[in-house]
Every structure is written in structure tokens, then in C-alpha cells.
Design a protein around this motif. Structure first.
Motif, PDB file in Angstrom:
ATOM      1  N   UNK A 106       0.818  -1.216   0.000  1.00 43.32           N
ATOM      2  CA  UNK A 106       0.000   0.000   0.000  1.00 43.32           C
ATOM      3  C   UNK A 106       0.853   1.268   0.000  1.00 43.32           C
ATOM      4  N   UNK A 107       1.823   1.404   0.936  1.00 42.01           N
ATOM      5  CA  UNK A 107       2.679   2.594   0.842  1.00 42.01           C
ATOM      6  C   UNK A 107       3.547   2.599  -0.409  1.00 42.01           C
ATOM      7  N   UNK A 108       3.936   1.401  -0.892  1.00 48.26           N
ATOM      8  CA  UNK A 108       4.718   1.340  -2.133  1.00 48.26           C
ATOM      9  C   UNK A 108       3.912   1.923  -3.284  1.00 48.26           C
ATOM     10  N   UNK A 109       2.631   1.538  -3.373  1.00 49.54           N
ATOM     11  CA  UNK A 109       1.766   2.043  -4.442  1.00 49.54           C
ATOM     12  C   UNK A 109       1.644   3.562  -4.366  1.00 49.54           C
ATOM     13  N   UNK A 110       1.539   4.087  -3.148  1.00 52.60           N
ATOM     14  CA  UNK A 110       1.421   5.525  -2.968  1.00 52.60           C
ATOM     15  C   UNK A 110       2.626   6.256  -3.544  1.00 52.60           C
ATOM     16  N   UNK A 111       3.828   5.722  -3.313  1.00 53.30           N
ATOM     17  CA  UNK A 111       5.038   6.393  -3.788  1.00 53.30           C
ATOM     18  C   UNK A 111       5.259   6.180  -5.290  1.00 53.30           C
ATOM     19  N   UNK A 112       4.876   5.017  -5.808  1.00 53.63           N
ATOM     20  CA  UNK A 112       4.950   4.837  -7.256  1.00 53.63           C
ATOM     21  C   UNK A 112       3.987   5.807  -7.953  1.00 53.63           C
ATOM     22  N   UNK A 113       2.816   6.008  -7.366  1.00 49.00           N
ATOM     23  CA  UNK A 113       1.849   6.958  -7.923  1.00 49.00           C
ATOM     24  C   UNK A 113       2.418   8.366  -7.908  1.00 49.00           C
ATOM     25  N   UNK A 114       3.071   8.730  -6.788  1.00 51.65           N
ATOM     26  CA  UNK A 114       3.705  10.046  -6.715  1.00 51.65           C
ATOM     27  C   UNK A 114       4.764  10.204  -7.794  1.00 51.65           C
ATOM     28  N   UNK A 115       5.544   9.139  -8.022  1.00 53.33           N
ATOM     29  CA  UNK A 115       6.589   9.182  -9.051  1.00 53.33           C
ATOM     30  C   UNK A 115       5.973   9.427 -10.427  1.00 53.33           C
ATOM     31  N   UNK A 116       4.845   8.780 -10.701  1.00 51.05           N
ATOM     32  CA  UNK A 116       4.192   8.935 -12.000  1.00 51.05           C
ATOM     33  C   UNK A 116       3.596  10.325 -12.166  1.00 51.05           C
ATOM     34  N   UNK A 117       3.083  10.902 -11.093  1.00 56.86           N
ATOM     35  CA  UNK A 117       2.562  12.265 -11.175  1.00 56.86           C
ATOM     36  C   UNK A 117       3.670  13.241 -11.543  1.00 56.86           C
ATOM     37  N   UNK A 118       4.849  12.999 -11.001  1.00 59.67           N
ATOM     38  CA  UNK A 118       5.987  13.880 -11.248  1.00 59.67           C
ATOM     39  C   UNK A 118       6.635  13.610 -12.599  1.00 59.67           C
TER      40      UNK A 118
END
Length: 215
Positions: A106-118
Motif C-alpha cells: 500500500x505505501x509502495x503504491x502511494x510512492x509509485x503513484x507520486x513518481x508517476x505524477x511527477x
């Protein structure tokens, strides 16, 4: 299959005294001597504390040793220091990768999502984000009905991720960035329910942030 390669930045722009430690740290890292690399990166940071790349490389050396909490803090420090979305995305991706290696989906998905937004063009982050979401769905199916009384339970033992996020938030509080600290903890709570262990800190930060906003 998860793509677990991490970004590594091994070029350094340093003063002469710090450069020696930086070069030796890079050599130690490339030779697999991660403990020595960490020691040398820390020495270089003492001499060149504004060099963001040192924190990034330090995070990689710590991650290779399984020092999850310390590595996340180093990557977060790098993220706070750099300006470009691409570099910020690198930090988010590495944090996501580190958490995915520990099956903290779950936290991994959150940070991968942040990476994709950036950085929407990052294909590995997209692949890993999709994999993390699939693992979350699978885990939720297996645990259906087990967490109905979660709110009535005592706070859980905080994970390494939760501890790292709190330490980052505490640093923001020291800088009087109360709203930023509160938002960080709220995002962490959505990603990792063990952040509930720090509810008192979150509530205090929220109260101060509200006062700060209304003043």
C-alpha cells in the motif's frame, strides 16, 4: 514481475575535501561494500551538506543494508532539496521500490503513484504501480472481514515506514512548516495504517496548523 531496479546517482560536484570521500564512497558502493559506502557518504555530507546527490546515494547504500527507515529519510531529504520533477520522481520511485521489496504494497503504491505524477513517462514506475495495486487487491480479498473493529483496537506497532514519515514530519515542525507536516502524516496514514500509532502527534500538528492558517 516487479521491476526492482533503483535509480543510482554516482556523479558528484563537490569541494575538493568532500570529493575524496565521495569518490571512495562510490567505489565502495560499486564493490558491494555498502556499510563502508554509507560511512563515507555521511562523511562527505558533513563537508557538503547542501549536496542533494549525496543524500540520494546515502539512501541507496542504506537500502542495500536493509536500513529501511534510514533510507526513506535520506530519499525524502533528497526530494526536499531538489527542484526538478524528474529528480523528485527518482526519490519517490526508490522509496516505492524499497517498500515493495518488503511487500509493503500500500505505501509502495502511494510512492509509485507520486513518481508517476511527477514523471508520467517513467515506465518502470507505471509497471510497479500496477503490480502493487494488484497485490493490494489480493491482500484485501484475503483479509475481508478481519478488520471490522480496527478503530476500537489500540494503536498498532509503527512500521519502519511510519517511523520514517514521523521523523520527516518532526523536521518540518522544527522548521515551523506545520501544515506541510500534517499533510505528510495524512498521506502516510492513507498508505500505512500503522501511522495511527502517532495519532497524538498528528492531532497536535493539525491543531497548530489550523492556528497558523487562521493567524
Amino acid at each position: 514481475m516487479l521491476r526492482l531496479s533503483t535509480y543510482i546517482v554516482l556523479f558528484l560536484l563537490l569541494t575538493a575535501s568532500a570529493a575524496n570521500d565521495g569518490r571512495k564512497a562510490n567505489e565502495a558502493y560499486e564493490n558491494g561494500n555498502y556499510e563502508k559506502a554509507e560511512e563515507l557518504f555521511l562523511a562527505a555530507i558533513e563537508q557538503e551538506p547542501e549536496n542533494a546527490r549525496l543524500y540520494f546515494n546515502l539512501g541507496n547504500a542504506q537500502a542495500k543494508q536493509g536500513k529501511v527507515e534510514e533510507a526513506i529519510q535520506s530519499f525524502m531529504e533528497f526530494r526536499a532539496m531538489v527542484e526538478s520533477p524528474e529528480e523528485k520522481a527518482m526519490a519517490e520511485y526508490n522509496i516505492g521500490t524499497l517498500l515493495a521489496e518488503g511487500k509493503k504494497w500500500k505505501p509502495a503504491a502511494s510512492h509509485f503513484k507520486n513518481a508517476l505524477k511527477l514523471n508520467p513517462s517513467e515506465s518502470d514506475a507505471k509497471h510497479n504501480y500496477e503490480r502493487a495495486l494488484a497485490e493490494i487487491d489480493k491482500n484485501e480479498e484475503n483479509q475481508e472481514g478481519q478488520d471490522q473493529n480496527q478503530q476500537d483496537q489500540p494503536p498498532p506497532e509503527p512500521s519502519e515506514y511510519a517511523i520514517a514519515m514521523k521523523k520527516r514530519a518532526e523536521k518540518l515542525v522544527e522548521q515551523r512548516k506545520y501544515t506541510e507536516a500534517y499533510n505528510l502524516m495524512q498521506q502516510a496514514l492513507k498508505a500505512d495504517e500503522t501511522v495511527r500509532a502517532f495519532n497524538d502527534f498528528i492531532e497536535r500538528t493539525k491543531n497548530v496548523a489550523e492556528i497558523d492558517t487562521n493567524s
